[in-house]
Structure formats: C-alpha cells, structure tokens
Design a protein around this motif. Structure first.
Motif, PDB file in Angstrom:
ATOM      1  N   THR A 197       0.859  -1.187   0.000  1.00 35.27           N
ATOM      2  CA  THR A 197       0.000   0.000   0.000  1.00 35.27           C
ATOM      3  C   THR A 197       0.890   1.231   0.000  1.00 35.27           C
ATOM      4  OG1 THR A 197      -1.784  -1.104   1.199  1.00 35.27           O
ATOM      5  CG2 THR A 197      -1.766   1.306   1.244  1.00 35.27           C
ATOM      6  N   THR A 198       0.658   2.134  -0.932  1.00 39.88           N
ATOM      7  CA  THR A 198       1.415   3.386  -0.972  1.00 39.88           C
ATOM      8  C   THR A 198       0.744   4.410  -0.066  1.00 39.88           C
ATOM      9  OG1 THR A 198       2.013   2.963  -3.265  1.00 39.88           O
ATOM     10  CG2 THR A 198       2.379   5.197  -2.435  1.00 39.88           C
ATOM     11  N   ILE A 199       1.546   5.015   0.796  1.00 41.60           N
ATOM     12  CA  ILE A 199       1.072   6.089   1.672  1.00 41.60           C
ATOM     13  C   ILE A 199       1.748   7.373   1.203  1.00 41.60           C
ATOM     14  CG2 ILE A 199       0.880   6.908   4.050  1.00 41.60           C
ATOM     15  CD1 ILE A 199       1.324   3.996   4.945  1.00 41.60           C
ATOM     16  N   PHE A 200       0.975   8.245   0.578  1.00 44.67           N
ATOM     17  CA  PHE A 200       1.541   9.496   0.049  1.00 44.67           C
ATOM     18  C   PHE A 200       1.685  10.475   1.205  1.00 44.67           C
ATOM     19  CE2 PHE A 200      -0.548   7.432  -3.493  1.00 44.67           C
ATOM     20  CZ  PHE A 200       0.321   7.623  -4.563  1.00 44.67           C
ATOM     21  N   THR A 201       2.841  10.489   1.814  1.00 47.38           N
ATOM     22  CA  THR A 201       3.028  11.278   3.039  1.00 47.38           C
ATOM     23  C   THR A 201       3.353  12.730   2.738  1.00 47.38           C
ATOM     24  OG1 THR A 201       5.278  10.396   3.095  1.00 47.38           O
ATOM     25  CG2 THR A 201       3.678   9.384   4.555  1.00 47.38           C
ATOM     26  N   ASN A 202       2.487  13.360   1.995  1.00 46.47           N
ATOM     27  CA  ASN A 202       2.574  14.787   1.740  1.00 46.47           C
ATOM     28  C   ASN A 202       1.174  15.361   1.741  1.00 46.47           C
ATOM     29  OD1 ASN A 202       5.492  15.555   1.026  1.00 46.47           O
ATOM     30  ND2 ASN A 202       5.148  13.715  -0.204  1.00 46.47           N
ATOM     31  N   ASP A 203       1.061  16.613   2.108  1.00 42.99           N
ATOM     32  CA  ASP A 203      -0.242  17.263   2.208  1.00 42.99           C
ATOM     33  C   ASP A 203      -0.621  17.879   0.870  1.00 42.99           C
ATOM     34  OD1 ASP A 203      -2.537  18.307   3.133  1.00 42.99           O
ATOM     35  OD2 ASP A 203      -1.634  19.937   4.268  1.00 42.99           O
ATOM     36  N   LYS A 249      -7.415  16.953  -5.069  1.00 39.83           N
ATOM     37  CA  LYS A 249      -7.764  16.793  -6.482  1.00 39.83           C
ATOM     38  C   LYS A 249      -6.537  16.587  -7.360  1.00 39.83           C
ATOM     39  CE  LYS A 249     -11.898  19.700  -5.969  1.00 39.83           C
ATOM     40  NZ  LYS A 249     -12.583  20.914  -6.405  1.00 39.83           N
ATOM     41  N   ASP A 250      -5.358  16.535  -6.736  1.00 40.27           N
ATOM     42  CA  ASP A 250      -4.124  16.414  -7.497  1.00 40.27           C
ATOM     43  C   ASP A 250      -4.017  15.020  -8.122  1.00 40.27           C
ATOM     44  OD1 ASP A 250      -1.607  16.400  -8.540  1.00 40.27           O
ATOM     45  OD2 ASP A 250      -0.648  17.306  -6.803  1.00 40.27           O
ATOM     46  N   GLN A 251      -4.177  14.934  -9.426  1.00 42.73           N
ATOM     47  CA  GLN A 251      -4.131  13.657 -10.121  1.00 42.73           C
ATOM     48  C   GLN A 251      -2.713  13.252 -10.514  1.00 42.73           C
ATOM     49  OE1 GLN A 251      -6.921  11.789 -10.381  1.00 42.73           O
ATOM     50  NE2 GLN A 251      -7.879  13.437  -9.210  1.00 42.73           N
ATOM     51  N   SER A 252      -1.740  14.121 -10.299  1.00 46.71           N
ATOM     52  CA  SER A 252      -0.370  13.812 -10.699  1.00 46.71           C
ATOM     53  C   SER A 252       0.356  12.966  -9.669  1.00 46.71           C
ATOM     54  CB  SER A 252       0.417  15.111 -10.931  1.00 46.71           C
ATOM     55  OG  SER A 252       0.572  15.826  -9.713  1.00 46.71           O
ATOM     56  N   LEU A 253      -0.290  12.702  -8.529  1.00 43.60           N
ATOM     57  CA  LEU A 253       0.356  11.906  -7.495  1.00 43.60           C
ATOM     58  C   LEU A 253       0.804  10.550  -8.022  1.00 43.60           C
ATOM     59  CD1 LEU A 253      -1.862  12.491  -4.326  1.00 43.60           C
ATOM     60  CD2 LEU A 253       0.420  13.362  -4.758  1.00 43.60           C
ATOM     61  N   ASP A 254      -0.075   9.866  -8.756  1.00 47.26           N
ATOM     62  CA  ASP A 254       0.231   8.523  -9.234  1.00 47.26           C
ATOM     63  C   ASP A 254       1.465   8.509 -10.133  1.00 47.26           C
ATOM     64  OD1 ASP A 254      -1.918   7.609  -7.852  1.00 47.26           O
ATOM     65  OD2 ASP A 254      -3.262   7.503  -9.583  1.00 47.26           O
ATOM     66  N   GLU A 255       1.622   9.552 -10.910  1.00 46.99           N
ATOM     67  CA  GLU A 255       2.754   9.619 -11.842  1.00 46.99           C
ATOM     68  C   GLU A 255       4.086   9.603 -11.097  1.00 46.99           C
ATOM     69  OE1 GLU A 255       4.579  12.619 -15.274  1.00 46.99           O
ATOM     70  OE2 GLU A 255       2.641  13.047 -14.329  1.00 46.99           O
ATOM     71  N   TYR A 256       4.102  10.200  -9.907  1.00 45.93           N
ATOM     72  CA  TYR A 256       5.346  10.317  -9.153  1.00 45.93           C
ATOM     73  C   TYR A 256       5.359   9.397  -7.926  1.00 45.93           C
ATOM     74  CZ  TYR A 256       5.758  14.443 -12.084  1.00 45.93           C
ATOM     75  OH  TYR A 256       5.819  15.281 -13.164  1.00 45.93           O
ATOM     76  N   GLU A 257       4.538   8.354  -7.986  1.00 40.85           N
ATOM     77  CA  GLU A 257       4.373   7.472  -6.828  1.00 40.85           C
ATOM     78  C   GLU A 257       5.695   6.887  -6.340  1.00 40.85           C
ATOM     79  OE1 GLU A 257       1.718   3.536  -5.570  1.00 40.85           O
ATOM     80  OE2 GLU A 257       1.573   4.394  -7.581  1.00 40.85           O
ATOM     81  N   PHE A 258       6.574   6.502  -7.273  1.00 43.65           N
ATOM     82  CA  PHE A 258       7.803   5.792  -6.894  1.00 43.65           C
ATOM     83  C   PHE A 258       9.056   6.658  -7.035  1.00 43.65           C
ATOM     84  CE2 PHE A 258       4.707   2.709  -8.503  1.00 43.65           C
ATOM     85  CZ  PHE A 258       4.555   1.913  -7.373  1.00 43.65           C
ATOM     86  N   GLU A 259       8.872   7.963  -7.172  1.00 44.24           N
ATOM     87  CA  GLU A 259      10.022   8.860  -7.293  1.00 44.24           C
ATOM     88  C   GLU A 259      10.900   8.799  -6.052  1.00 44.24           C
ATOM     89  OE1 GLU A 259      11.340  10.960  -9.520  1.00 44.24           O
ATOM     90  OE2 GLU A 259       9.945  10.487 -11.130  1.00 44.24           O
ATOM     91  N   PHE A 260      12.214   8.913  -6.251  1.00 50.37           N
ATOM     92  CA  PHE A 260      13.159   8.793  -5.148  1.00 50.37           C
ATOM     93  C   PHE A 260      13.186  10.013  -4.241  1.00 50.37           C
ATOM     94  CE2 PHE A 260      14.830   5.812  -8.335  1.00 50.37           C
ATOM     95  CZ  PHE A 260      14.924   4.674  -7.555  1.00 50.37           C
ATOM     96  N   ASP A 261      12.735  11.149  -4.733  1.00 48.91           N
ATOM     97  CA  ASP A 261      12.808  12.355  -3.905  1.00 48.91           C
ATOM     98  C   ASP A 261      11.465  12.713  -3.277  1.00 48.91           C
ATOM     99  OD1 ASP A 261      11.651  13.076  -6.274  1.00 48.91           O
ATOM    100  OD2 ASP A 261      12.947  14.796  -6.674  1.00 48.91           O
TER     101      ASP A 261
END
Length: 390
Positions: free
Chosen positions: A117-123, A127-139
């Motif tokens: 399970t990915t936990i996007f630990t940013n606020d 409605k931001d749909q670009s989260l998935d695109e950067y799901e595995f980014e190192f930064d």
C-alpha cells in the motif's frame, strides 16, 4: 595384524569422507537459505537506469521514471536484513491494524496494490491527479506498507543497498533508519525511538503532521517545540498555526482532533509556561473573525470548519485554558496577564456558541459543563458591573 590395521584405516577414512560430505551438504543448504533468488543481470540494469532518475537537485534531461518494479526488487533484500538485525515480523492482522491506525485519521492519499500500500506522506491537494505519476520517485517522502512481509519502507536506490562483485556475488546493507523505524513502529522498541529522535527527526515529524501519529509524548514534544520556535521566528501571529496540527480534516473531509497533542499541551501547561495554550487562545479568534489565507492557505480555520466543529475546537481549548488561568494567574500574574479567556471573549461576540456546546453535550469533555457555566457567570457579573442589561 596388518590386515586389521588396514581395515581400520579404511573405515576411518570412509567415516571422515562421509562426515565431510554431510558437512558440505549442510554448508550448501545454509548457503541456499541465505542466498536470495535474484536476477543479477536485471538488478545491474535497474541500478544503471536509476542513476538517471530525478533526485533532489539532480534533474537529467530524459529522466528515468521508477515504477512498481523498482520497489518490488527491494523487498527481499530489506526483509532479510531486517530479520538479521533483530526485527520481529508481526502477523498480518497486527500489521493491518497498525497501518490502519496510522492512516485512518489522515488527510493524505493512499493507494492499494496487491503486494503493498502506498502512503503518500505529503499534504497534497485532494484533487491532485499527478500523485500517481510520481508514486515511486526517489525524492518523495512516500512510504510503502509491504504486505505479507509486514514492514514499512520508502523507495530506495538499489545501488545503496546491494553491492555486486565481478563474480556476481553480492553483499546487502540497508540504512539503519529503515531498521529503527520498523522496530519502533511494529516491535515497540524504545531504544530505536531514542535513535530516531536524534537521527531521523523529519520522519517522526511527518508521522505526526501528515499521518496524525500522536501517541508518543516525546515525539509530540519535539514537534510542538520545534514548530513553535519556527512560527515565532516570523511575526507573532505565526505561532498560532500550531492549531493546524491539533485540528484538521481527513481525506474525506471528516473533522479530526489530534488528541495526543491536546493531551501533551494540557499536561505541560504550567505556572511558568503558557506558550502553547496562549497560541491556541489566539487561534480560536481565527475561527470566526479573520480571513488569513496568506497565513494558513488551505488550512484557514475560518473556512475549513463548520459552526459545530468550531464550537468543538473552542471547547477543547477552553477546557485547558480556563482552569489554567484560574490556577496560575494568582501565582504568576505577569505571565498570565489575560483580560479574559478565549471562551469568554468569543461568547461575548458569538453567544450562539453556548447553545451549540450544550446541544452537543459539551462534546464529551469532562469539565466543559463547569467551564462553560463559570465563564457565563463571569460574563454576567461583568455586565452587572458595567450596568448592562442581560
């Protein structure tokens, strides 16, 4: 006689060869158990690709965009090293319960996969749909709850955890913070919490601010102390933003109270220290009278909460502040130089709050009935002194 000696020597030689064969089999078996079934060529290829990924200030022209594959290759290495360093794997039920307790009150996004399970630990904006695109980014600070193996990791560069030699043998190491985080969160290791408080403060702050993890007083203290100092470095109004940590909305816009932070402030407001409650006193006025998008942004309390939620927040703050003023002002009038509590001043301007508090049974706060009655009595007495009608 010579024949007997020869037979004994042959038997002894046979015995030793059998013993060596058994030992060799054991060694091979141990090596099999200790060796991960990995595709070295694929690992080498991923390491090469990851060298061209975005990271902090490094932005190549045609960056490699990591995928789920980059994460999945990490799992066996991390799993073995965690066990080697004393991590005790908990049951699936226990793990699910702990992860759910981390994310149930949060306003961040999660995404379920078969293996994690990915936990996007940013606020981010909901409605931001670009989260998935950067799901595995190192930064990013995203965390991944790994199912079945039951641990939590960020995305890591493969070259930082596996060293492949010329003969394709390899050695594995993982950052100590990965070990400490998991042993603290899932094995309740206080020694690892000690280490995290010194060496991994950003992770602990994210646990509180973004995941609502407010069950450890020492982490609560670190967060409140640090952010109070940060806010006080600007104009005085900034320290009131501490209220945004205590009162918030989750991903589905449900009202949330960080009870651990509230309890910490209650237990650490003293005759000589009213910093946090004083900041919250000011915060209550922003619930009603000031449009401060420039200070709060999307966390502006005036727009964020409905009338019932605002009355609930006022009640929580009043349940700490009003008794503290009564107890400490006579002992230290210079520090506790209040003209009136926040509840007093807000009730004067917004008397309708009284009915909301009573209607909602004082929001279940034990001392709130008495606090409200005492404050109303104080307002009535002051009206008499001023010769005002009720």
């Amino acid at each position: 006689m010579k024949k007997h000696v020869l037979l004994l020597l042959c038997f002894f030689t046979f015995f030793l060869s059998c013993k060596d064969k058994v030992n060799d089999e054991k060694i091979v078996d141990i090596q099999k158990k200790d060796t991960l079934n990995i595709d070295v060529a694929e690992i080498k290829n991923l390491i090469k690709l990851q060298k061209n990924a975005n990271y902090i200030d490094y932005r190549p022209d045609n960056p490699y965009l990591p995928t789920e594959k980059d994460l999945l290759f990490l799992i066996p290495f991390v799993e073995r090293e965690l066990k080697r360093q004393g991590f005790k794997t908990i049951s699936n039920t226990q793990f699910d319960k702990k992860i759910n307790s981390l994310i149930k009150d949060t306003k961040i996004k999660i995404k379920n996969h078969d293996s994690f399970t990915t936990i996007f630990t940013n606020d981010f904006d909901k409605k931001d749909q670009s989260l998935d695109e950067y799901e595995f980014e190192f930064d990013t600070d995203n965390q991944f709850a790994i199912k079945k193996y039951n641990f939590l990791i960020p995305i890591l560069f493969l070259q930082d955890i596996i060293k492949i030699k010329k003969d394709n043998s390899y050695s594995v190491t993982i950052p100590h913070y990965v070990v400490a985080r998991n042993k603290y969160l899932f094995n309740n290791s206080k020694g690892d919490l000690d280490w995290l408080l010194v060496n991994d403060q950003d992770f602990l702050k994210n646990l509180v601010i973004y995941l609502g993890y407010d069950r450890e007083p020492r982490i609560n203290k670190m967060v409140l102390e640090e952010y109070y100092k940060t806010f006080s470095g600007f104009r005085p109004i900034e320290n009131e933003k501490i209220g945004t940590f205590l009162f918030t909305k989750d991903w589905e816009n449900n009202f949330q109270v960080r009870k651990g932070l509230v309890e910490y402030i209650k237990n650490n407001t003293t005759v000589n220290d009213n910093r946090f409650i004083y900041a919250l006193d000011d915060y209550t006025f922003h619930l009603y009278d000031k449009d401060l998008d420039g200070i709060y942004g999307t966390n502006n309390p005036l727009k964020m909460f409905n009338p019932v939620e605002k009355a609930h927040i006022v009640s929580i703050i009043a349940s700490i502040e009003v008794p503290a003023i009564a107890k400490y002002k006579p002992q230290n009038p210079q520090l506790w130089n209040y003209a009136g509590s926040a509840l007093y001043n807000i009730l004067v301007e917004h008397p309708e709050i009284e009915d909301i508090i009573v209607k909602h049974n004082y929001f279940g706060i034990k001392n709130m009935k008495q606090v409200l009655e005492d404050t109303i009595d104080e307002i009535d007495v002051d009206k008499i002194k001023r010769g005002e009608d009720f």
